[in-house]
Design an enzyme around this catalytic site. Structure first.
Site, short mmCIF file in Angstrom:
data_model
loop_
_atom_site.label_atom_id
_atom_site.label_comp_id
_atom_site.label_asym_id
_atom_site.label_seq_id
_atom_site.Cartn_x
_atom_site.Cartn_y
_atom_site.Cartn_z
N LEU A 65 34.90 78.53 10.22
CA LEU A 65 33.99 78.99 9.17
C LEU A 65 32.67 79.48 9.77
O LEU A 65 32.36 79.17 10.93
CB LEU A 65 33.73 77.83 8.19
CG LEU A 65 35.00 77.37 7.44
CD1 LEU A 65 34.84 75.96 6.90
CD2 LEU A 65 35.34 78.34 6.32
N PRO A 66 31.88 80.23 9.00
CA PRO A 66 30.68 80.84 9.59
C PRO A 66 29.62 79.86 10.09
O PRO A 66 29.15 79.99 11.21
CB PRO A 66 30.12 81.71 8.45
CG PRO A 66 31.27 81.94 7.52
CD PRO A 66 32.13 80.72 7.64
N THR A 96 31.29 77.45 15.03
CA THR A 96 30.07 77.15 15.79
C THR A 96 28.99 76.77 14.79
O THR A 96 28.56 77.61 13.99
CB THR A 96 29.59 78.37 16.60
OG1 THR A 96 30.63 78.74 17.51
CG2 THR A 96 28.33 78.05 17.39
N LYS A 171 28.54 74.21 23.59
CA LYS A 171 28.57 75.63 23.18
C LYS A 171 27.15 76.21 23.10
O LYS A 171 26.89 77.30 23.63
CB LYS A 171 29.28 75.72 21.83
CG LYS A 171 29.15 77.02 21.09
CD LYS A 171 30.15 78.05 21.51
CE LYS A 171 29.88 79.36 20.81
NZ LYS A 171 30.69 80.44 21.31
P1 NAD Z 1 34.06 85.54 9.94
O1 NAD Z 1 32.87 85.70 9.05
O2 NAD Z 1 34.85 86.75 10.33
O3 NAD Z 1 35.07 84.49 9.29
C1 NAD Z 1 34.70 83.37 8.55
C2 NAD Z 1 35.67 83.28 7.39
O4 NAD Z 1 35.38 82.10 6.63
C3 NAD Z 1 35.54 84.45 6.41
O5 NAD Z 1 36.80 85.11 6.29
C4 NAD Z 1 35.11 83.80 5.11
O6 NAD Z 1 35.64 84.43 3.96
C5 NAD Z 1 35.64 82.39 5.28
N1 NAD Z 1 34.99 81.42 4.41
C6 NAD Z 1 33.67 81.17 4.25
N2 NAD Z 1 33.48 80.18 3.34
C7 NAD Z 1 34.71 79.80 2.92
C8 NAD Z 1 35.19 78.85 1.98
N3 NAD Z 1 34.33 78.08 1.29
N4 NAD Z 1 36.50 78.73 1.80
C9 NAD Z 1 37.36 79.52 2.50
N5 NAD Z 1 37.00 80.45 3.39
C10 NAD Z 1 35.68 80.59 3.61
O7 NAD Z 1 33.53 84.78 11.25
P2 NAD Z 1 34.26 84.70 12.67
O8 NAD Z 1 33.81 85.82 13.54
O9 NAD Z 1 35.70 84.45 12.45
O10 NAD Z 1 33.56 83.38 13.26
C11 NAD Z 1 33.90 82.08 12.81
C12 NAD Z 1 33.13 81.08 13.62
O11 NAD Z 1 33.45 81.24 15.00
C13 NAD Z 1 31.60 81.22 13.52
O12 NAD Z 1 31.04 79.94 13.46
C14 NAD Z 1 31.23 81.98 14.78
O13 NAD Z 1 29.90 81.68 15.21
C15 NAD Z 1 32.26 81.43 15.75
N6 NAD Z 1 32.56 82.32 16.88
C16 NAD Z 1 32.79 83.64 16.66
C17 NAD Z 1 33.08 84.47 17.74
C18 NAD Z 1 33.34 85.94 17.54
O14 NAD Z 1 33.35 86.68 18.53
N7 NAD Z 1 33.56 86.42 16.32
C19 NAD Z 1 33.12 83.94 19.04
C20 NAD Z 1 32.92 82.57 19.22
C21 NAD Z 1 32.65 81.77 18.13
#
Ligand code: NAD
Length: 296
Positions: A65-66, A96, A171
């Site tokens: 999740l975000p 994260t 992290k």
């Molecule tokens: P993203 O925004 O693409 O995905 C998050 C998902 O969570 C979304 O699809 C959203 O609809 C869903 N969501 C939010 N609230 C919700 C709820 N109540 N119920 C169900 N679904 C819900 O983000 P991401 O890029 O996949 O990143 C996710 C995590 O990983 C973050 O914490 C980010 O910091 C970490 N991260 C991302 C990357 C990257 O390169 N994208 C790399 C390392 C770590």
């Protein structure tokens, strides 16, 4: 073959969930975005209509999740994960998030009798798709041992960082260092350029001398020396400056809580904040080179 509930099928979560399906696990996924759920179903997973539906039959739950507030709401809120689980279910949060929330949610789950680990990742979307993520895991030894085979499906390097929350600590400390080293690398290339030293010559010298670091040798912010780096692709992400800023802000919140001085971390946070205010945080984080050069 495990029953896995997966909540959060975004840029990272969807490919991670697909890798679990490909490994033969029964994955039931939920996201607020319906098309993401449909994509999981197309890949052989099962779609859920809400969080409870995704986790109620699960032996293992994975969330991606975000931010901390989403994790708190999805685990502990009304119709949240913790109220819907079978006895003995293991919880893995790979988002994260801030250390305090990670520890608070884990404590609440533990009090209800569920083992939980925080397991944030590095490796980005490419690593999520390829199943080569690095996982930094915080939690009890037994919980880590149970999580490990599931994490090995999605990642290549799995580290136990210690007690609950320590995955997040690893992290954000790593990414604070990365933000600082990226800015320092940009400054060195820019100063060299202004003084008449071309980027390739400086790279050849410094990458074999004591200035060497990952930001230079693997992800060089000056166009030229490292062909695969975003600098050679107009600074298209990669890892966005917005994501770097998120992690730096988490590091500064944690530093305040721990009463630890991190002046370079604070400066890096301010500079990435400035990049966001200039509307350029969709660029790769190495694109801060442009801001330091004065071209936006
Ligand atoms: P993203 O925004 O693409 O995905 C998050 C998902 O969570 C979304 O699809 C959203 O609809 C869903 N969501 C939010 N609230 C919700 C709820 N109540 N119920 C169900 N679904 C819900 O983000 P991401 O890029 O996949 O990143 C996710 C995590 O990983 C973050 O914490 C980010 O910091 C970490 N991260 C991302 C990357 C990257 O390169 N994208 C790399 C390392 C770590």
């Amino acid at each position: 073959m495990l029953e896995i509930g997966f909540v959060g099928l975004g840029n990272m979560g969807l490919p991670m969930a697909k890798n679990l399906v490909a490994a033969g696990h029964h994955v039931t996924g939920f996201d607020r975005v319906e098309t993401a759920v449909a994509e999981l179903v197309d890949a052989g997973g099962k779609g859920a209509v809400d969080v409870v539906d995704a986790v109620c039959n699960a032996e293992i739950v994975v969330t991606m999740l975000p931010a901390g507030r989403h994790v708190e709401e999805v685990y502990l809120g009304e119709n949240g994960i913790v109220g819907a689980l079978h006895d003995g279910c293991l919880l893995i949060d790979s988002s994260t998030i801030d250390v305090a929330t990670a520890r608070r949610v884990s404590d609440a789950a533990t009090q209800k009798g569920f083992a939980m680990v925080d397991a944030p990742v590095s490796g980005g979307v490419g690593g999520a798709m390829a199943g080569t993520l690095t996982f930094m895991v915080g939690g009890a030894d037994e919980a880590f041992a149970r999580a490990r085979p599931v994490l090995e499906v999605m990642g290549k390097n799995i580290f136990h960082a210690g007690a609950s929350g320590n995955g997040q600590v690893a992290k954000i400390c790593n990414n604070m260092l990365l933000g600082i080293s990226m800015i320092g690398t940009c400054e060195a290339f820019l100063l060299g350029e202004k003084l008449g030293l071309d980027a390739q010559t400086f790279f050849d010298i410094s990458s074999t001398a004591s200035g060497q670091c990952w930001s230079m040798t693997s992800y060089c912010p000056a166009p030229g020396p490292v062909p695969a780096s975003p600098a050679n692709n107009d600074y298209q992400a990669g890892f966005t400056a917005a994501m770097m800023l998120k992690d730096l802000v988490l590091s500064q919140e944690a530093a305040q809580t721990a009463t630890c001085e991190t002046p370079m971390g604070a400066r890096a946070t301010a500079l990435y904040q400035q990049m966001a205010e200039a509307g350029s945080d969709g660029l790769d984080f190495s694109g801060i080179m442009r801001m330091l050069r004065g071209t936006f």
